[in-house]
Design a protein around this motif. Structure first.
Motif, PDB file in Angstrom:
ATOM      1  N   ARG A 326     -30.152  -6.080   8.622  1.00  0.00           N
ATOM      2  CA  ARG A 326     -29.302  -6.978   7.828  1.00  0.00           C
ATOM      3  C   ARG A 326     -30.078  -8.235   7.422  1.00  0.00           C
ATOM      4  O   ARG A 326     -29.921  -8.736   6.291  1.00  0.00           O
ATOM      5  CB  ARG A 326     -28.058  -7.350   8.623  1.00  0.00           C
ATOM      6  CG  ARG A 326     -27.087  -8.276   7.867  1.00  0.00           C
ATOM      7  CD  ARG A 326     -25.871  -8.580   8.736  1.00  0.00           C
ATOM      8  NE  ARG A 326     -25.087  -7.386   8.972  1.00  0.00           N
ATOM      9  CZ  ARG A 326     -24.167  -6.910   8.133  1.00  0.00           C
ATOM     10  NH1 ARG A 326     -23.933  -7.538   6.990  1.00  0.00           N
ATOM     11  NH2 ARG A 326     -23.511  -5.831   8.430  1.00  0.00           N
ATOM     12  N   PHE A 327     -30.870  -8.751   8.326  1.00  0.00           N
ATOM     13  CA  PHE A 327     -31.561 -10.015   8.046  1.00  0.00           C
ATOM     14  C   PHE A 327     -33.024  -9.825   7.638  1.00  0.00           C
ATOM     15  O   PHE A 327     -33.781 -10.790   7.614  1.00  0.00           O
ATOM     16  CB  PHE A 327     -31.477 -10.930   9.264  1.00  0.00           C
ATOM     17  CG  PHE A 327     -30.077 -11.398   9.543  1.00  0.00           C
ATOM     18  CD1 PHE A 327     -29.481 -12.361   8.735  1.00  0.00           C
ATOM     19  CD2 PHE A 327     -29.356 -10.862  10.594  1.00  0.00           C
ATOM     20  CE1 PHE A 327     -28.190 -12.791   8.990  1.00  0.00           C
ATOM     21  CE2 PHE A 327     -28.067 -11.282  10.849  1.00  0.00           C
ATOM     22  CZ  PHE A 327     -27.474 -12.249  10.042  1.00  0.00           C
ATOM     23  N   THR A 328     -33.408  -8.585   7.336  1.00  0.00           N
ATOM     24  CA  THR A 328     -34.765  -8.332   6.819  1.00  0.00           C
ATOM     25  C   THR A 328     -34.673  -7.568   5.496  1.00  0.00           C
ATOM     26  O   THR A 328     -34.604  -8.173   4.435  1.00  0.00           O
ATOM     27  CB  THR A 328     -35.597  -7.549   7.839  1.00  0.00           C
ATOM     28  OG1 THR A 328     -34.897  -6.360   8.227  1.00  0.00           O
ATOM     29  CG2 THR A 328     -35.882  -8.395   9.079  1.00  0.00           C
ATOM     30  N   PHE A 329     -34.656  -6.251   5.564  1.00  0.00           N
ATOM     31  CA  PHE A 329     -34.677  -5.427   4.365  1.00  0.00           C
ATOM     32  C   PHE A 329     -33.462  -5.648   3.473  1.00  0.00           C
ATOM     33  O   PHE A 329     -33.547  -5.642   2.261  1.00  0.00           O
ATOM     34  CB  PHE A 329     -34.766  -3.933   4.736  1.00  0.00           C
ATOM     35  CG  PHE A 329     -36.071  -3.568   5.366  1.00  0.00           C
ATOM     36  CD1 PHE A 329     -37.226  -3.432   4.596  1.00  0.00           C
ATOM     37  CD2 PHE A 329     -36.157  -3.373   6.727  1.00  0.00           C
ATOM     38  CE1 PHE A 329     -38.446  -3.102   5.172  1.00  0.00           C
ATOM     39  CE2 PHE A 329     -37.371  -3.046   7.303  1.00  0.00           C
ATOM     40  CZ  PHE A 329     -38.519  -2.909   6.543  1.00  0.00           C
ATOM     41  N   PHE A 330     -32.245  -5.823   4.078  1.00  0.00           N
ATOM     42  CA  PHE A 330     -31.012  -5.882   3.298  1.00  0.00           C
ATOM     43  C   PHE A 330     -30.511  -7.312   3.133  1.00  0.00           C
ATOM     44  O   PHE A 330     -29.347  -7.521   2.806  1.00  0.00           O
ATOM     45  CB  PHE A 330     -29.916  -5.028   3.983  1.00  0.00           C
ATOM     46  CG  PHE A 330     -30.236  -3.568   3.987  1.00  0.00           C
ATOM     47  CD1 PHE A 330     -29.995  -2.785   2.883  1.00  0.00           C
ATOM     48  CD2 PHE A 330     -30.806  -2.983   5.106  1.00  0.00           C
ATOM     49  CE1 PHE A 330     -30.280  -1.430   2.900  1.00  0.00           C
ATOM     50  CE2 PHE A 330     -31.100  -1.646   5.130  1.00  0.00           C
ATOM     51  CZ  PHE A 330     -30.848  -0.846   4.022  1.00  0.00           C
TER      52      PHE A 330
END
Length: 334
Positions: A326-330
């Motif tokens: 959630r807090f990297t790729f998306f």
């Protein structure tokens, strides 16, 4: 995954109904948050990472799976290892008093009374693994064939060896057979003591009155089951010995002192039976077997092993993975 596993709080699986509600809520929320932009052409737009928006629902799937795992965990999955141990709490000491007079060779039972008895008695002995059993033989006198023992192989061998012989004085000494049996049991520490006395005749020998012997059995709290063996009417019975040593048979009236046998059983708290054929004899021993049950105490040991810990750990890893995604790729899509 859950083979051999039971759930302590299986009623908590009702919480699984939250999963379809969560899916419905997610679908409705997604539709409200999704904006549409219509343009005539995508030329001039540079599209990067186009696969990320398509799989962003993976985040919700991870959270949903984690929730299902947590519900499973709080339902307390566990395995149970059950072991048991049995202990004889009330053994029975039994003496079988067997008439071995010549009349026991009568052929109204097949092949004769004595052999029919030995076959049925052997099955009775095999069916009493927790009891001690002894054997007494009697005709005109009596003696102990086998003292009470828990070794059934010894008793069965002794029973097999029982046969008519001329060493024992002829006649039928019911009182002697009963008294010898009482003597075998009087010092027994068993909580239950019984005698199974079988005869095919009337008391006509011995120096101990059967009524006195039955009073001795009562004094030592020994229950006596009596069995009269022989058909009603006449039977092929040995009447003389031929020159070659074989018996000569002739039909003779079957005489059993049933009144005496009933009295012995009644005085000692037992029961009288009449065996007129092989099947009846077998039924009698089966009934005695049911009447005299040995008390067996069974201890069961339960070893519980909790299985929720790896499920909670897996749920935690899925939630952690969801947060990282959630807090990297998306991060730009959610």
């Amino acid at each position: 995954m859950f083979e051999g596993i039971q759930f302590l709080n299986k009623e908590l699986f009702w919480l699984m109904l939250l999963l379809p509600l969560a899916i419905l809520w997610y679908v409705l929320k997604h539709k409200k948050q999704t904006a549409e932009l219509k343009i005539s052409s995508l030329k001039g737009f540079k599209i990067t990472n186009s696969w990320l928006p398509k799989i962003k629902h993976l985040l919700f799937a991870l959270r949903l799976i984690a929730l299902a795992l947590l519900i499973t965990a709080i339902a307390r999955p566990q395995t149970v290892d059950v072991s048991s141990k049995t202990k004889t709490t009330r053994g029975i000491d039994i003496v079988m008093a067997i008439d071995v007079s010549a009349s026991m060779l009568a052929k109204d039972l097949s092949p004769n009374r004595l052999e029919a008895l030995k076959k049925v008695a052997a099955e009775f002995i095999k069916g009493r693994p927790n009891d001690r059993i002894g054997l007494v033989e009697y005709a005109g006198e009596s003696f102990t064939k086998t003292p009470i023992t828990s070794d059934k192989s010894i008793v069965l061998r002794s029973l097999k060896d029982i046969k008519y012989n001329t060493i024992i004085e002829g006649g039928t000494a019911i009182g002697m057979g009963l008294a010898t049996s009482v003597n075998r049991l009087k010092d027994s520490k068993a909580k239950s003591k019984i005698i199974i006395l079988l005869t095919d005749g009337v008391n006509n020998s011995g120096f101990i009155d059967p009524k006195i012997a039955s009073e001795l059995a009562l004094e030592y709290e020994i229950k006596t089951y009596t069995i009269g063996i022989g058909t009603n009417g006449t039977a092929l019975t040995p009447v003389s010995v031929l020159s070659n040593g074989n018996f000569q048979y002739a039909r003779a009236q079957v005489e059993i002192d049933e009144e005496l046998l009933k009295e012995i059983a009644e005085v000692t708290g037992g029961k009288y039976f009449r065996a007129t054929n092989n099947k009846k004899l077998e039924d009698i021993y089966n009934e005695i077997n049911k009447l005299e049950k040995t008390e067996i105490e069974e201890f069961k040991f339960y070893n519980y092993e909790e299985k929720y810990r790896p499920i909670v750990l897996l749920a935690g890893l899925l939630l952690l993975l969801e947060l990282l995604l959630r807090f990297t790729f998306f991060r730009s899509f959610v």
